[in-house]
Design an enzyme around this catalytic site. Structure first.
Site, short mmCIF file in Angstrom:
data_model
loop_
_atom_site.label_atom_id
_atom_site.label_comp_id
_atom_site.label_asym_id
_atom_site.label_seq_id
_atom_site.Cartn_x
_atom_site.Cartn_y
_atom_site.Cartn_z
N ASP A 22 -26.41 -14.17 12.34
CA ASP A 22 -27.74 -14.52 12.84
C ASP A 22 -28.05 -15.99 12.59
O ASP A 22 -27.99 -16.48 11.45
CB ASP A 22 -28.80 -13.64 12.18
CG ASP A 22 -28.66 -12.18 12.57
OD1 ASP A 22 -28.71 -11.89 13.77
OD2 ASP A 22 -28.48 -11.35 11.66
N ASP A 81 -21.65 -16.73 9.03
CA ASP A 81 -22.71 -15.74 9.14
C ASP A 81 -22.93 -15.49 10.64
O ASP A 81 -22.39 -16.20 11.49
CB ASP A 81 -23.97 -16.27 8.47
CG ASP A 81 -25.12 -15.29 8.49
OD1 ASP A 81 -24.86 -14.09 8.40
OD2 ASP A 81 -26.28 -15.74 8.60
#
Length: 564
Positions: free
Chosen positions: A120, A118
């Site tokens: 963030d 991922d």
């Protein structure tokens, strides 16, 4: 006549003997009772002094005795190691390294061919400025677009108030921490910014301290990621404002409005979400990127190491490509950061990505051709897990995916496709540093000692002749236990305590991490410290009936007992 008199005297003498024997027995019981209580009280005093002497030797304090936690409240800037207290200062104790990788489920990296990430709070580590900005934007959206009182704009973010993983009751407006069994930690229940003073009010409303799974799913919202910490703070601040102004409002209105504002915060309009940078937050970050992001040269080294050893890598994120592009260029200090990945997918709409059949689209030159393969250098958006698996051939336990969000990153890929997963939890570093301090450990040792002494005292309840003095002693010690537990909670967060633990049990959040993450760590770059064929072996988990014998075996003490 003489015979009757003799029998009367014999009965009288017999009663006298019985009364004397009864008095002696009572005196012995009283003496036994006093001796037990005095003996226990003396043992408690001796053990307490031993713990105080040991803590003094280590230049530490037992917090429930000294009554201060200020020396341990150092929760600043997630992801940055605090070196103020070195391990050498903790005499006699081993320490847990903040950059360690922790294991829930056995994992052999030799069989992992594909590494996914991922963006963030996984690859991108944000500074504390981001939370303040999130709070400010959400607050302003409530006033400007959702017509909240303009005085709401005077509210300011308090970074010390909330932690993630909290639950909000949309009917009562209570914010609280729940453990892995669905039990409420009573002294964490807040109405607005104020703790609910009477625990009985909470107990009466829920008919106890347990929250059923149905109520958890339908009438509560959980604030799971670091983006939700300022949201939890604003939720409580707004509820406090309405309470102080004596304005009637349903708690669900505030929750729903904040969720709506959060969507605008991240996505803006649908067109901005799909083709632009994103919402107000993304524009704020891009316009002052050095204020929000930390450069990550170690991350570049880790990704290059993976590819050098023949591993496949992919980036799967909900953020838009313009936002990711700006961020990755800053993080990596290079414009060709896409060469670090075999595949980049943006605007994926996780967790719907795992269950939908939304097709992939190219981000670059606009075409309407279906995406049947991923081409080098191309960026894709949307898509779904089924098509991703068919196009790449990556599936099952040869895929290891890292993310920070339980529901968006960890649960569905594990359940649906059997991916191995790694949770990135930036707060972990600060919690480990606190747990490594000598004062925390001595206070914990004293708490465990109190609990053993209480159990010992309770074992005398069944003995004959025990009166209320023993129960009074146990109540006295229970108060000492309560004070120690209170201080151990406060060193992490004075409102809600540790992210990972209530008192005895893991939190609801920690239990999800334990269930759906094979490994977890504070930073993805911590994997640089292990080889690519490393095998992670979890510690053996003991059931209560196994603990005594198997702990003796593990520690080697069984040999000493056998020799004796």
């Amino acid at each position: 006549m003489y015979a009757l008199l003799l029998r009367h005297q014999q009965k009288k003498a017999f009663r006298s003997i019985l009364n004397h024997h009864s008095r002696l027995l009572s005196q012995r019981r009283d003496h036994s009772n006093v001796s037990i209580v005095d003996r226990l009280r003396n043992e408690f005093a001796d053990k307490k002094q031993q713990h105080l002497d040991n803590s003094k030797r280590d230049h530490a304090k037992i917090l429930s005795v000294s009554g201060t936690t200020e020396q341990l409240t150092r929760r600043t800037n997630y992801g940055i190691h605090n070196k103020q207290q070195s391990p050498e200062a903790i005499y006699g104790f081993g320490v847990t390294r903040p950059d360690e990788v922790f294991i829930n489920n056995e994992l052999n990296l030799k069989y992992v061919d594909v590494y996914g990430f991922d963006y963030d709070y996984t690859l991108a580590n944000y500074t504390d400025n981001l939370s303040k900005t999130i709070y400010s934007i959400l607050r302003d959206l409530l006033v400007e677009l959702l017509r909240y009182p303009k005085q709401i704009k005077d509210l300011e973010f308090d970074p010390s108030f909330a932690i993630r993983g909290l639950h909000y009751d949309i009917n009562k407006g209570w914010l609280m921490k729940i453990d892995s069994f669905g039990n409420i930690q009573l002294n964490t229940v807040h109405a607005g910014r104020e703790r609910v003073a009477d625990p009985e009010e909470v107990i009466q409303y829920y008919n106890g301290t347990h929250i059923s799974p149905r109520y958890l799913d339908g009438q509560m919202t959980q604030l799971n990621d670091l983006f939700s910490v300022p949201q939890a703070c604003l939720l409580s601040d707004v509820m406090q404002y309405f309470k102080e102004k004596d304005i009637s409002i349903h708690p669900r209105y505030v929750s729903d409005d904040l969720n709506q504002a959060a969507k605008m915060l991240h996505t803006g309009s649908n067109m901005n979400s799909a083709f632009g940078i994103g919402g107000r937050l993304h524009h704020a970050v891009v316009n002052d990127i050095s204020n929000y992001l930390e450069k990550a040269p170690e991350m570049v080294g880790f990704l290059e190491k993976l590819r050098k050893h023949g591993k496949k890598t992919f980036l799967l994120t909900n953020s838009s490509f313009p936002f990711i592009d700006k961020g990755m260029q800053y993080l990596t200090s290079c414009s060709d950061w896409r060469d670090l990945f075999d595949c980049v997918i943006v605007s994926s709409r996780k967790p719907h990505f795992y269950s939908s059949r939304r097709p992939f689209r190219r981000v670059g030159e606009q075409t309407w051709d279906p995406v049947n393969k991923f081409e080098d250098g191309e960026i894709y958006q949307g898509g779904n897990l089924k098509d991703f698996t068919e196009i790449t051939g990556w599936s099952g336990q040869k895929v290891l995916y890292f993310g920070d969000h339980i529901f968006s990153d960890l649960i569905d890929p594990t359940v649906e496709k059997g991916w191995r997963t790694g949770a990135i939890i930036h707060e972990l570093e600060a919690e480990i540093e606190t747990r490594n301090t000598a004062s925390y450990r001595h206070t914990l040792a004293w708490l465990l000692r109190i609990e053993r002494l209480i159990q010992k005292a309770q074992s005398y309840y069944s003995q004959p002749g025990i009166d209320g003095s023993l129960e009074s002693l146990v109540n006295e010690w229970s108060n000492e236990r309560r004070n120690a537990r209170h201080e151990l909670r406060n060193v992490f967060n004075k409102s809600f305590g540790s992210l990972f633990r209530t008192y005895q049990n893991p939190t609801y959040f920690a239990n999800k991490i334990r269930t759906f993450a094979d490994i977890y760590t504070s930073n993805v770059c911590n994997l640089n410290n292990v080889s690519l064929d490393h095998v992670f072996y979890p510690d053996r988990t003991y059931l209560p009936h196994e603990r005594l014998v198997e702990t003796l075996i593990d520690t080697g003490k069984i040999k000493e007992l056998l020799r004796n």
